[in-house]
Structures are given as structure tokens and as C-alpha cells.
Design a protein around this motif. Sequence first.
Motif, PDB file in Angstrom:
ATOM      1  N   PHE A 171      30.644  42.240  19.739  1.00 41.37           N
ATOM      2  CA  PHE A 171      30.288  43.045  20.724  1.00 41.37           C
ATOM      3  C   PHE A 171      29.341  41.422  21.654  1.00 41.37           C
ATOM      4  O   PHE A 171      28.897  41.147  22.392  1.00 41.37           O
ATOM      5  CB  PHE A 171      29.522  43.849  20.975  1.00 41.37           C
ATOM      6  CG  PHE A 171      28.828  44.931  21.932  1.00 41.37           C
ATOM      7  CD1 PHE A 171      29.480  44.939  23.016  1.00 41.37           C
ATOM      8  CD2 PHE A 171      26.903  44.620  22.759  1.00 41.37           C
ATOM      9  CE1 PHE A 171      29.394  45.123  24.576  1.00 41.37           C
ATOM     10  CE2 PHE A 171      26.792  45.032  23.791  1.00 41.37           C
ATOM     11  CZ  PHE A 171      27.907  44.878  24.841  1.00 41.37           C
ATOM     12  N   SER A 172      28.578  40.884  20.819  1.00 39.04           N
ATOM     13  CA  SER A 172      27.574  39.738  21.202  1.00 39.04           C
ATOM     14  C   SER A 172      28.659  38.853  21.700  1.00 39.04           C
ATOM     15  O   SER A 172      28.370  38.125  22.705  1.00 39.04           O
ATOM     16  CB  SER A 172      27.111  38.843  19.680  1.00 39.04           C
ATOM     17  OG  SER A 172      26.732  37.653  20.734  1.00 39.04           O
ATOM     18  N   ASP A 173      30.086  38.239  21.161  1.00 36.09           N
ATOM     19  CA  ASP A 173      30.665  37.227  21.570  1.00 36.09           C
ATOM     20  C   ASP A 173      31.443  37.939  22.848  1.00 36.09           C
ATOM     21  O   ASP A 173      31.804  37.112  24.163  1.00 36.09           O
ATOM     22  CB  ASP A 173      32.154  37.109  19.962  1.00 36.09           C
ATOM     23  CG  ASP A 173      31.464  36.621  19.150  1.00 36.09           C
ATOM     24  OD1 ASP A 173      30.434  35.728  19.705  1.00 36.09           O
ATOM     25  OD2 ASP A 173      31.781  36.148  18.388  1.00 36.09           O
ATOM     26  N   ILE A 174      31.973  39.439  22.732  1.00 35.46           N
ATOM     27  CA  ILE A 174      32.453  39.618  24.342  1.00 35.46           C
ATOM     28  C   ILE A 174      31.108  40.154  25.396  1.00 35.46           C
ATOM     29  O   ILE A 174      32.445  39.437  26.643  1.00 35.46           O
ATOM     30  CB  ILE A 174      33.034  41.134  23.346  1.00 35.46           C
ATOM     31  CG1 ILE A 174      34.250  41.623  22.570  1.00 35.46           C
ATOM     32  CG2 ILE A 174      33.194  41.874  24.872  1.00 35.46           C
ATOM     33  CD1 ILE A 174      33.947  42.916  22.003  1.00 35.46           C
ATOM     34  N   TYR A 175      30.865  40.243  25.008  1.00 36.77           N
ATOM     35  CA  TYR A 175      29.428  39.509  26.077  1.00 36.77           C
ATOM     36  C   TYR A 175      29.047  38.869  26.931  1.00 36.77           C
ATOM     37  O   TYR A 175      28.782  38.441  27.722  1.00 36.77           O
ATOM     38  CB  TYR A 175      28.125  40.644  25.711  1.00 36.77           C
ATOM     39  CG  TYR A 175      27.214  40.787  26.495  1.00 36.77           C
ATOM     40  CD1 TYR A 175      27.651  41.180  28.152  1.00 36.77           C
ATOM     41  CD2 TYR A 175      25.941  39.530  27.169  1.00 36.77           C
ATOM     42  CE1 TYR A 175      26.238  40.793  29.481  1.00 36.77           C
ATOM     43  CE2 TYR A 175      25.095  39.132  27.836  1.00 36.77           C
ATOM     44  CZ  TYR A 175      25.566  40.439  29.091  1.00 36.77           C
ATOM     45  OH  TYR A 175      24.502  39.972  29.926  1.00 36.77           O
ATOM     46  N   LEU A 231      21.935  49.510  23.337  1.00 34.09           N
ATOM     47  CA  LEU A 231      23.008  48.157  23.110  1.00 34.09           C
ATOM     48  C   LEU A 231      22.711  47.130  21.680  1.00 34.09           C
ATOM     49  O   LEU A 231      23.666  45.933  22.566  1.00 34.09           O
ATOM     50  CB  LEU A 231      23.729  47.830  24.449  1.00 34.09           C
ATOM     51  CG  LEU A 231      24.210  49.426  25.307  1.00 34.09           C
ATOM     52  CD1 LEU A 231      25.214  47.892  26.263  1.00 34.09           C
ATOM     53  CD2 LEU A 231      25.335  49.860  24.445  1.00 34.09           C
ATOM     54  N   GLY A 232      21.945  47.433  21.024  1.00 36.63           N
ATOM     55  CA  GLY A 232      21.899  46.677  20.115  1.00 36.63           C
ATOM     56  C   GLY A 232      21.137  45.687  20.042  1.00 36.63           C
ATOM     57  O   GLY A 232      20.531  43.686  19.661  1.00 36.63           O
ATOM     58  N   GLY A 233      20.240  45.417  21.589  1.00 33.06           N
ATOM     59  CA  GLY A 233      19.064  44.522  22.132  1.00 33.06           C
ATOM     60  C   GLY A 233      19.994  43.946  23.500  1.00 33.06           C
ATOM     61  O   GLY A 233      18.908  43.090  23.882  1.00 33.06           O
ATOM     62  N   LEU A 234      20.970  44.272  23.939  1.00 35.30           N
ATOM     63  CA  LEU A 234      21.235  43.290  24.924  1.00 35.30           C
ATOM     64  C   LEU A 234      20.356  43.621  26.255  1.00 35.30           C
ATOM     65  O   LEU A 234      20.178  42.734  27.008  1.00 35.30           O
ATOM     66  CB  LEU A 234      22.494  44.632  25.744  1.00 35.30           C
ATOM     67  CG  LEU A 234      23.240  44.062  26.733  1.00 35.30           C
ATOM     68  CD1 LEU A 234      23.951  42.486  26.636  1.00 35.30           C
ATOM     69  CD2 LEU A 234      24.504  44.613  27.580  1.00 35.30           C
ATOM     70  N   VAL A 235      19.503  44.453  25.965  1.00 33.97           N
ATOM     71  CA  VAL A 235      18.273  45.112  26.784  1.00 33.97           C
ATOM     72  C   VAL A 235      17.603  45.635  26.294  1.00 33.97           C
ATOM     73  O   VAL A 235      17.832  46.332  25.017  1.00 33.97           O
ATOM     74  CB  VAL A 235      18.987  46.468  27.450  1.00 33.97           C
ATOM     75  CG1 VAL A 235      17.560  46.582  28.531  1.00 33.97           C
ATOM     76  CG2 VAL A 235      20.014  45.702  29.175  1.00 33.97           C
TER      77      VAL A 235
END
Length: 243
Positions: A171-175, A231-235
Amino acid sequence: MNDIVSFGYRDVDASEKAGMVRGVFSNVASSYDLMNDAMSGGAHRLWKDQFVRRVKPQPGEAILDMAGGTGDIAFRMHARGANVTVSDINPEMLAVGMERAQKKGLTGLAWSEQNAEALTFADRSFDAYTIAFGIRNVTHIQQALEEAHRVLKFGGRFFCLEFSATLWPGFSDIYDAYSHKVVPKLGKLLAKDEDSYRYLIESIRRFPDMPKFEGMIRKAGFVSTKVEPILGGLVAIHSGWKA
């Protein structure tokens, strides 16, 4: 030796950053809420609802909503009966918030142009201090946290909603790809301002990670600090108490 701080991916003299940030938000003030919806697919509204639930605003208590600009957090807390002072360093953002409040028929909110690093409020003035998606734009974050601690009453609570780095694999790469390639183009399309939104994305990347920022909150004097990743730390929702 000059005090060097980050402005997106650039390093600038600390004396210049506040004016540069002010320019960014002056440029985007009128389209700020539209862009928030476009960038997050409306998810920012859910994050803000969750944030205010954690704050638990009580009728009659005094809350300072710093970097409150367009009023999104303040309106939610006002609806629960809290006496909210909305503060922002940027008068254009405050003007948008006051206009929105007027259209909604909301009265009783206080509006105050303030620098988070040098608040004009007296010691122990507020029951709670909130700041959502604003602290990463402050020149000296530690100083702003210490000011938050100063203006809170004993037993007062600090809550911060801010972007961080998601720890979810993939998800980190996509974001990263979305934020660096798509968001500035959305800014150009919807706000006619690609550069300001490029800065806003870059400022997220330069912001301390969750453990480091929690450490800064503790250093400012807060106790019982906590981090709630979304969201896993996105926020993340950061909190602490003034003992």
C-alpha cells in the motif's frame, strides 16, 4: 549558523518558512475543501469524525482548534456544545471558515489569527487543544508542542491528526506513486496550483514518523501519550495529557 528547516524536499532558512507556508495556503484557501475531497476520495471526513470522537468535546468546555482554518474540526466540536476558538496563521483560511460558518448559521465560534509557535493566549486557558493536518507546516514543531502544553489547563488534553507513513506492505508504494504523480495534477486541474500541492505532499514525507513524533509530544511535557494509526499509519491520531 543559520537555522535550516524543511519546506517540502527543500531546505530553507527558518526565517523564510512561515511566509512560504502562508503563501501556499493563501493560494489554496478557496479550493482547500474541494481538494481534500478529491485527494482522499472523501475519506478525510471519516478521519475527522473519528478524530473528534477521540477528543470527546464536552458542553461548555474551552477548546483551541489550531490550524483550524476552514472550520472542519471546529464545526464538529461546536455541534457537541464546546466553546471553540478557531486559530490559524493564515487569514485567508480563516476567512473561508468564517464564511462557511455564516452559511451554516453557526454562531458562538471565536476566530483568531495565531502563530502556533507563539500563541497570545494566557497559560492554562483551554481544556483541550486540537490540530488537524497542520502541525507539519509549522516551522519549529517542538516549540508549537510546548505552546500547546502551556495554554492547556492541568488535566487538559492534546490531540493531533496528521499524515504519517503507512506500514502496510504494498500500500505504501501505491500511495507514494499516487501522491507524487496524481495529487499535484489534481491541484493543477481543480485549484490551478500544482506547486502548492506538490509541497503539501513533500511536507508529509519530511514529517517525523509516528514513534519520533510521539517522543516530541512527550518531550513537550505531555504524559500518557498514544498513537492511533489509520490505514496502517497513512494517517495517525496522536494524543497526550497535561498532568
